[in-house]
Design a protein around this motif. Structure first.
Motif, PDB file in Angstrom:
ATOM      1  N   ILE A   1       0.835  -1.199   0.000  1.00  0.00           N
ATOM      2  CA  ILE A   1       0.000   0.000   0.000  1.00  0.00           C
ATOM      3  C   ILE A   1       0.877   1.260   0.000  1.00  0.00           C
ATOM      4  O   ILE A   1       0.560   2.254  -0.635  1.00  0.00           O
TER       5      ILE A   1
ATOM      6  N   LEU B   1       2.150   1.700  -3.556  1.00  0.00           N
ATOM      7  CA  LEU B   1       1.104   2.249  -4.425  1.00  0.00           C
ATOM      8  C   LEU B   1       0.982   3.754  -4.237  1.00  0.00           C
ATOM      9  O   LEU B   1       0.862   4.508  -5.205  1.00  0.00           O
ATOM     10  N   ARG B   2       1.003   4.182  -2.974  1.00  0.00           N
ATOM     11  CA  ARG B   2       0.877   5.613  -2.688  1.00  0.00           C
ATOM     12  C   ARG B   2       2.061   6.378  -3.273  1.00  0.00           C
ATOM     13  O   ARG B   2       1.886   7.416  -3.922  1.00  0.00           O
TER      14      ARG B   2
ATOM     15  N   LYS C   1       3.967   5.530  -5.712  1.00  0.00           N
ATOM     16  CA  LYS C   1       3.905   5.482  -7.178  1.00  0.00           C
ATOM     17  C   LYS C   1       3.014   6.614  -7.721  1.00  0.00           C
ATOM     18  O   LYS C   1       3.277   7.167  -8.781  1.00  0.00           O
ATOM     19  N   GLN C   2       1.976   6.954  -6.970  1.00  0.00           N
ATOM     20  CA  GLN C   2       1.070   8.036  -7.371  1.00  0.00           C
ATOM     21  C   GLN C   2       1.590   9.403  -6.930  1.00  0.00           C
ATOM     22  O   GLN C   2       0.938  10.419  -7.158  1.00  0.00           O
TER      23      GLN C   2
ATOM     24  N   VAL D   1      -3.824  11.310   0.483  1.00  0.00           N
ATOM     25  CA  VAL D   1      -4.724  10.148   0.448  1.00  0.00           C
ATOM     26  C   VAL D   1      -5.871  10.334   1.434  1.00  0.00           C
ATOM     27  O   VAL D   1      -7.027  10.059   1.114  1.00  0.00           O
TER      28      VAL D   1
ATOM     29  N   GLU E   1       0.110   1.540   6.834  1.00  0.00           N
ATOM     30  CA  GLU E   1       1.370   1.511   6.085  1.00  0.00           C
ATOM     31  C   GLU E   1       2.553   1.038   6.920  1.00  0.00           C
ATOM     32  O   GLU E   1       3.526   0.531   6.381  1.00  0.00           O
TER      33      GLU E   1
ATOM     34  N   LEU F   1      -9.881   3.493  -1.467  1.00  0.00           N
ATOM     35  CA  LEU F   1      -8.448   3.550  -1.770  1.00  0.00           C
ATOM     36  C   LEU F   1      -8.135   3.165  -3.215  1.00  0.00           C
ATOM     37  O   LEU F   1      -7.234   3.748  -3.832  1.00  0.00           O
TER      38      LEU F   1
ATOM     39  N   TYR G   1      -5.303   4.979  -5.701  1.00  0.00           N
ATOM     40  CA  TYR G   1      -4.044   4.286  -6.000  1.00  0.00           C
ATOM     41  C   TYR G   1      -4.015   3.719  -7.418  1.00  0.00           C
ATOM     42  O   TYR G   1      -3.044   3.107  -7.827  1.00  0.00           O
ATOM     43  N   GLN G   2      -5.104   3.897  -8.157  1.00  0.00           N
ATOM     44  CA  GLN G   2      -5.240   3.438  -9.542  1.00  0.00           C
ATOM     45  C   GLN G   2      -4.984   1.939  -9.686  1.00  0.00           C
ATOM     46  O   GLN G   2      -4.230   1.485 -10.555  1.00  0.00           O
TER      47      GLN G   2
END
Length: 133
Positions: A8, A11-12, A14-15, A22, A37, A52, A56-57
Protein backbone atom coordinates in the motif's frame (compact mmCIF):
# COMPACT_ATOMS: atom_id res chain seq x y z
CA UNK A 1 0.40 -7.84 7.63
CA UNK A 2 3.76 -6.36 6.62
CA UNK A 3 3.47 -7.37 2.94
CA UNK A 4 0.24 -5.42 2.62
CA UNK A 5 1.80 -2.44 4.42
CA UNK A 6 4.70 -2.34 1.94
CA UNK A 7 2.32 -2.84 -1.00
CA UNK A 8 0.00 0.00 0.00
CA UNK A 9 2.95 2.34 0.70
CA UNK A 10 4.44 1.51 -2.71
CA UNK A 11 1.10 2.25 -4.43
CA UNK A 12 0.88 5.61 -2.69
CA UNK A 13 4.44 6.54 -3.56
CA UNK A 14 3.91 5.48 -7.18
CA UNK A 15 1.07 8.04 -7.37
CA UNK A 16 3.35 10.64 -5.73
CA UNK A 17 0.86 11.21 -2.95
CA UNK A 18 1.48 11.97 0.69
CA UNK A 19 -0.54 10.24 3.39
CA UNK A 20 -2.33 13.55 3.91
CA UNK A 21 -3.24 13.64 0.19
CA UNK A 22 -4.72 10.15 0.45
CA UNK A 23 -6.58 11.06 3.62
CA UNK A 24 -8.08 14.10 1.92
CA UNK A 25 -9.10 12.20 -1.22
CA UNK A 26 -10.60 9.21 0.61
CA UNK A 27 -11.94 10.63 3.87
CA UNK A 28 -9.88 8.04 5.76
CA UNK A 29 -7.91 9.51 8.66
CA UNK A 30 -4.22 10.22 8.24
CA UNK A 31 -3.32 8.36 11.43
CA UNK A 32 -5.25 5.25 10.40
CA UNK A 33 -3.55 5.23 6.99
CA UNK A 34 -0.14 5.66 8.62
CA UNK A 35 -0.81 2.74 10.98
CA UNK A 36 -1.76 0.53 8.02
CA UNK A 37 1.37 1.51 6.08
CA UNK A 38 3.58 0.78 9.09
CA UNK A 39 1.97 -2.63 9.63
CA UNK A 40 0.49 -1.68 13.01
CA UNK A 41 -3.07 -2.27 11.82
CA UNK A 42 -4.63 -5.06 9.83
CA UNK A 43 -5.67 -4.19 6.28
CA UNK A 44 -8.88 -2.17 6.20
CA UNK A 45 -12.20 -3.69 5.27
CA UNK A 46 -13.72 -3.66 1.79
CA UNK A 47 -15.53 -0.34 2.34
CA UNK A 48 -12.23 1.47 2.87
CA UNK A 49 -10.61 -0.52 0.07
CA UNK A 50 -13.29 0.80 -2.31
CA UNK A 51 -12.17 4.33 -1.47
CA UNK A 52 -8.45 3.55 -1.77
CA UNK A 53 -8.52 1.65 -5.09
CA UNK A 54 -9.26 4.59 -7.42
CA UNK A 55 -6.81 6.88 -5.63
CA UNK A 56 -4.04 4.29 -6.00
CA UNK A 57 -5.24 3.44 -9.54
CA UNK A 58 -5.62 -0.27 -8.89
CA UNK A 59 -8.67 -2.48 -8.93
CA UNK A 60 -10.56 -3.28 -5.77
CA UNK A 61 -9.77 -6.93 -6.47
CA UNK A 62 -6.03 -6.18 -6.43
CA UNK A 63 -6.30 -4.55 -3.02
CA UNK A 64 -8.52 -7.30 -1.63
CA UNK A 65 -6.14 -9.96 -2.92
CA UNK A 66 -3.08 -8.18 -1.47
CA UNK A 67 -4.85 -7.91 1.88
CA UNK A 68 -5.59 -11.63 1.86
CA UNK A 69 -9.35 -11.25 1.50
CA UNK A 70 -9.37 -13.06 -1.87
CA UNK A 71 -7.48 -16.16 -2.81
CA UNK A 72 -5.79 -16.24 -6.21
CA UNK A 73 -8.16 -18.96 -7.38
CA UNK A 74 -11.24 -16.96 -6.29
CA UNK A 75 -11.20 -14.85 -9.44
CA UNK A 76 -11.94 -17.86 -11.60
CA UNK A 77 -14.98 -18.72 -9.48
CA UNK A 78 -16.60 -15.27 -9.71
CA UNK A 79 -19.67 -15.11 -11.88
CA UNK A 80 -19.86 -12.70 -14.79
CA UNK A 81 -22.27 -10.55 -12.76
CA UNK A 82 -19.82 -10.43 -9.83
CA UNK A 83 -16.97 -9.43 -12.15
CA UNK A 84 -19.08 -6.61 -13.61
CA UNK A 85 -20.25 -5.49 -10.16
CA UNK A 86 -16.69 -5.25 -8.83
CA UNK A 87 -15.51 -3.33 -11.90
CA UNK A 88 -18.56 -1.05 -11.78
CA UNK A 89 -17.91 -0.23 -8.11
CA UNK A 90 -14.34 0.68 -9.01
CA UNK A 91 -15.56 3.06 -11.74
CA UNK A 92 -18.14 4.65 -9.45
CA UNK A 93 -15.49 5.31 -6.81
CA UNK A 94 -12.91 6.83 -9.17
CA UNK A 95 -12.99 10.58 -8.43
CA UNK A 96 -11.30 11.36 -11.77
CA UNK A 97 -14.03 9.77 -13.86
CA UNK A 98 -17.52 11.26 -14.11
CA UNK A 99 -18.99 10.00 -17.42
CA UNK A 100 -21.97 7.75 -16.88
CA UNK A 101 -21.73 7.93 -13.10
CA UNK A 102 -24.72 10.17 -12.48
CA UNK A 103 -27.37 7.59 -13.26
CA UNK A 104 -30.19 6.88 -10.85
CA UNK A 105 -32.41 3.89 -10.30
CA UNK A 106 -31.58 0.21 -10.56
CA UNK A 107 -28.99 -0.56 -13.21
CA UNK A 108 -28.89 -3.87 -15.04
CA UNK A 109 -25.68 -5.85 -15.38
CA UNK A 110 -25.58 -4.93 -19.08
CA UNK A 111 -25.78 -1.19 -18.30
CA UNK A 112 -23.04 -1.55 -15.67
CA UNK A 113 -20.90 -3.50 -18.14
CA UNK A 114 -21.36 -0.72 -20.72
CA UNK A 115 -20.26 1.94 -18.21
CA UNK A 116 -17.21 -0.15 -17.28
CA UNK A 117 -16.32 -0.66 -20.95
CA UNK A 118 -16.56 3.09 -21.59
CA UNK A 119 -14.30 3.66 -18.58
CA UNK A 120 -11.82 1.12 -19.92
CA UNK A 121 -11.75 2.87 -23.31
CA UNK A 122 -11.40 6.32 -21.75
CA UNK A 123 -8.66 5.38 -19.29
CA UNK A 124 -6.88 2.49 -20.99
CA UNK A 125 -7.28 0.51 -17.76
CA UNK A 126 -8.55 -3.08 -18.06
CA UNK A 127 -11.05 -3.96 -15.33
CA UNK A 128 -13.01 -6.83 -16.80
CA UNK A 129 -11.57 -10.16 -17.91
CA UNK A 130 -12.00 -11.08 -21.54
CA UNK A 131 -15.63 -11.53 -22.48
CA UNK A 132 -17.22 -14.81 -21.45
CA UNK A 133 -19.78 -14.66 -24.27
Amino acid sequence: MPDFAAYIRQLRQKQRLSLRDVAQKTGISYSYLAQIEHGRRNPPGPDFMKRLAPVYQVTLRDLLRAAGYLEESTSSTLSDEQEVEMAFNYVMNDPRYQSGTRMSGELTTDVKRFIVEMYEKATGKKLLPESHS
